[in-house]
Design an enzyme around this catalytic site. Structure first.
Site, mmCIF file in Angstrom:
data_model
loop_
_atom_site.group_PDB
_atom_site.id
_atom_site.type_symbol
_atom_site.label_atom_id
_atom_site.label_comp_id
_atom_site.label_asym_id
_atom_site.label_seq_id
_atom_site.Cartn_x
_atom_site.Cartn_y
_atom_site.Cartn_z
ATOM 1 C CD GLU A 151 68.308 15.179 55.858
ATOM 2 O OE1 GLU A 151 67.849 14.018 55.842
ATOM 3 O OE2 GLU A 151 67.885 16.097 55.118
ATOM 4 C CB CYS A 194 57.732 18.096 56.445
ATOM 5 S SG CYS A 194 57.209 19.753 55.956
ATOM 6 C CG HIS A 205 58.632 19.348 51.188
ATOM 7 N ND1 HIS A 205 58.037 18.205 51.689
ATOM 8 C CD2 HIS A 205 59.217 19.962 52.267
ATOM 9 C CE1 HIS A 205 58.247 18.131 52.983
ATOM 10 N NE2 HIS A 205 58.963 19.164 53.349
ATOM 11 C CG HIS A 241 63.302 16.378 55.455
ATOM 12 N ND1 HIS A 241 62.039 15.884 55.176
ATOM 13 C CD2 HIS A 241 63.124 17.679 55.820
ATOM 14 C CE1 HIS A 241 61.138 16.839 55.375
ATOM 15 N NE2 HIS A 241 61.768 17.934 55.745
ATOM 16 C CE LYS A 247 60.920 16.371 51.286
ATOM 17 N NZ LYS A 247 61.570 15.194 51.907
ATOM 18 C CG PHE A 276 57.420 24.013 59.465
ATOM 19 C CD1 PHE A 276 58.733 23.971 59.078
ATOM 20 C CD2 PHE A 276 56.552 24.824 58.747
ATOM 21 C CE1 PHE A 276 59.198 24.704 58.001
ATOM 22 C CE2 PHE A 276 56.993 25.569 57.665
ATOM 23 C CZ PHE A 276 58.328 25.508 57.293
#
Length: 415
Positions: free
Chosen positions: A314, A164, A340, A303, A335, A399
């Site tokens: 975050e 991502c 996403h 994010h 998002k 990830f």
């Protein structure tokens, strides 16, 4: 020696909110939710029934039927967005050196739908029926390769595969490539098309996806009731250009890429460090790289995936970097509207951040209802707002512990 400056002179996007960058941005400004029932396969009776699909994309509007058959959906999205970005930039082939122009386009998963279809085709037939186009249409780097072929760009062409974080890595790497003198033009961004039974099933088994059947309560970043992300798809492409090159041709400039940070948590396959320290270091790097003080940043496109771990981590990262100024920052997650988009997310969000700076408008985190003390930032709830924005960050966390952040600066016509 002074560093070369890098600006954005072209944008293109295919998203769950629109088939062009202007249409997508208009929807963001209006707070439109691009999430709905999955239509690309029969999801009835499954745990996950919602996704943020691209609507109304017709390959024949962009390619010949034969060319479309030899491209994965993720490559089709990328080429459509790249074509828009090039046209938007006003670049003419006869006025560039193709050896000084390159492509960096990320995809996290590539042609997943093709893999699933070819597995079914080959099973029980000694795999003799697998298409000879299977490999070249599926591999993640093919979107970048096809863009280079169509644009005629002969400089560096590569594909960061950092889950991502990939779209932001692509933009940041392209920024450095130009800034360090290797080229004048770079098409960069990300693309993804993995709303498939296997991909959704895999993320669902990890408990990463929201199982809500209500589009207004599925992708809800920073909300206490968040329970996972919603799979999205699409592409975002930016044309980055060395400033003097852009000025010499009187190019329209959307904004400036001023800094880039990239780190790794080195912690866990899928979970971020709970204290957000990896993301914090990426943000701090981007600020140092761009010569900006924390208090000079007005907005962060977070994010913000709508997962319990990401949003809390975050938030902690932002507080660690910005201290008391974190209370003044506008921090939103688009998002909440696009879902996403995995490897495309950072690129599309870079476009939205550049347009937020241009227009002086902070997008909302829509469908926000229940505050969470672990995410106690100004998340621009439900309605976007006009604001004097001069510098902004765009964050991506992937990830594998990948963290990437770019610093963007409003273009105010200064030389």
């Amino acid at each position: 020696m002074s560093k070369r400056r890098v600006v954005i002179t072209g944008i293109g996007a295919v998203t769950p909110l629109g088939l062009t960058a202007p249409d997508s941005w208009r929807a963001v400004r209006e707070g439109v939710c691009g999430i709905g029932p999955i239509t690309q396969y029969d999801a009835s009776g499954r745990r996950v029934t919602l996704a943020a699909e691209v609507k109304g994309f017709a390959p024949e509007n962009y390619f010949s039927r034969l060319d479309a058959r030899h491209m994965g959906r993720f490559t089709q999205f990328a080429l459509a967005a790249a074509g828009e970005a090039l046209a938007d930039s006003g670049i003419l082939p006869e006025n560039i050196d193709p050896d000084r122009c390159g492509v960096i386009v990320s995809s996290g998963i590539g042609g997943q739908a093709i893999t699933e279809a070819e597995c079914l085709r080959g099973a029980g037939n000694d795999w003799s029926r697998v298409s000879p186009y299977y490999i070249p249409t599926t591999i993640c780097n093919m979107a970048a390769g096809q863009i280079a072929i169509h644009a005629g760009f002969r400089g560096m062409c590569t594909c960061p595969v950092t889950a991502c974080a990939g779209g932001t890595n692509a933009v940041g790497d392209a920024f450095r490539y130009i800034r360090d003198g290797y080229g004048e033009l770079m098409l960069c961004g990300g693309t993804e098309a993995s709303i498939t039974p296997l991909s959704v099933g895999g993320f669902s088994s990890m408990k990463a996806l929201s199982q809500s059947a209500d589009p207004s309560r599925a992708s809800i970043p920073f909300d206490r009731e968040r329970s996972g992300f919603v799979m999205g798809e699409g592409a975002g492409l930016l044309l980055l250009e060395e400033l003097e090159h852009a000025l010499a041709r009187n190019a329209r400039i959307y904004g400036e890429i001023a800094g880039y940070g990239a780190t790794c948590d080195a912690y866990h396959m899928t979970a971020p460090r709970p204290d957000g320290s990896g993301g914090a270091k990426a943000m701090a790097q981007a600020l140092r790289d761009g010569g900006a003080r924390p208090e000079e940043v007005d907005y962060i496109n977070a994010h913000g995936t709508s997962t319990p771990l990401n949003d809390a981590g975050e938030t902690a990262a932002i507080k660690a970097v910005f201290g008391e100024h974190a209370k003044e920052l506008l921090v939103s997650s688009t998002k909440s509207m696009t879902g996403h988009m995995l490897g495309a997310a950072g690129a599309v969000e870079a476009i939205f951040t550049a347009l937020a700076l241009r227009d002086g408008f902070a997008p909302a985190t829509i469908n926000y209802r229940v505050p969470d003390e672990a995410c106690d930032l100004n998340v621009v709830p439900n309605r976007g707002r006009e604001a004097p924005l001069r510098r902004a960050l765009s964050n991506s966390l992937g990830f594998g512990g990948h963290n990437a952040c770019i610093l963007l600066k409003k273009w105010e016509g200064e030389p």
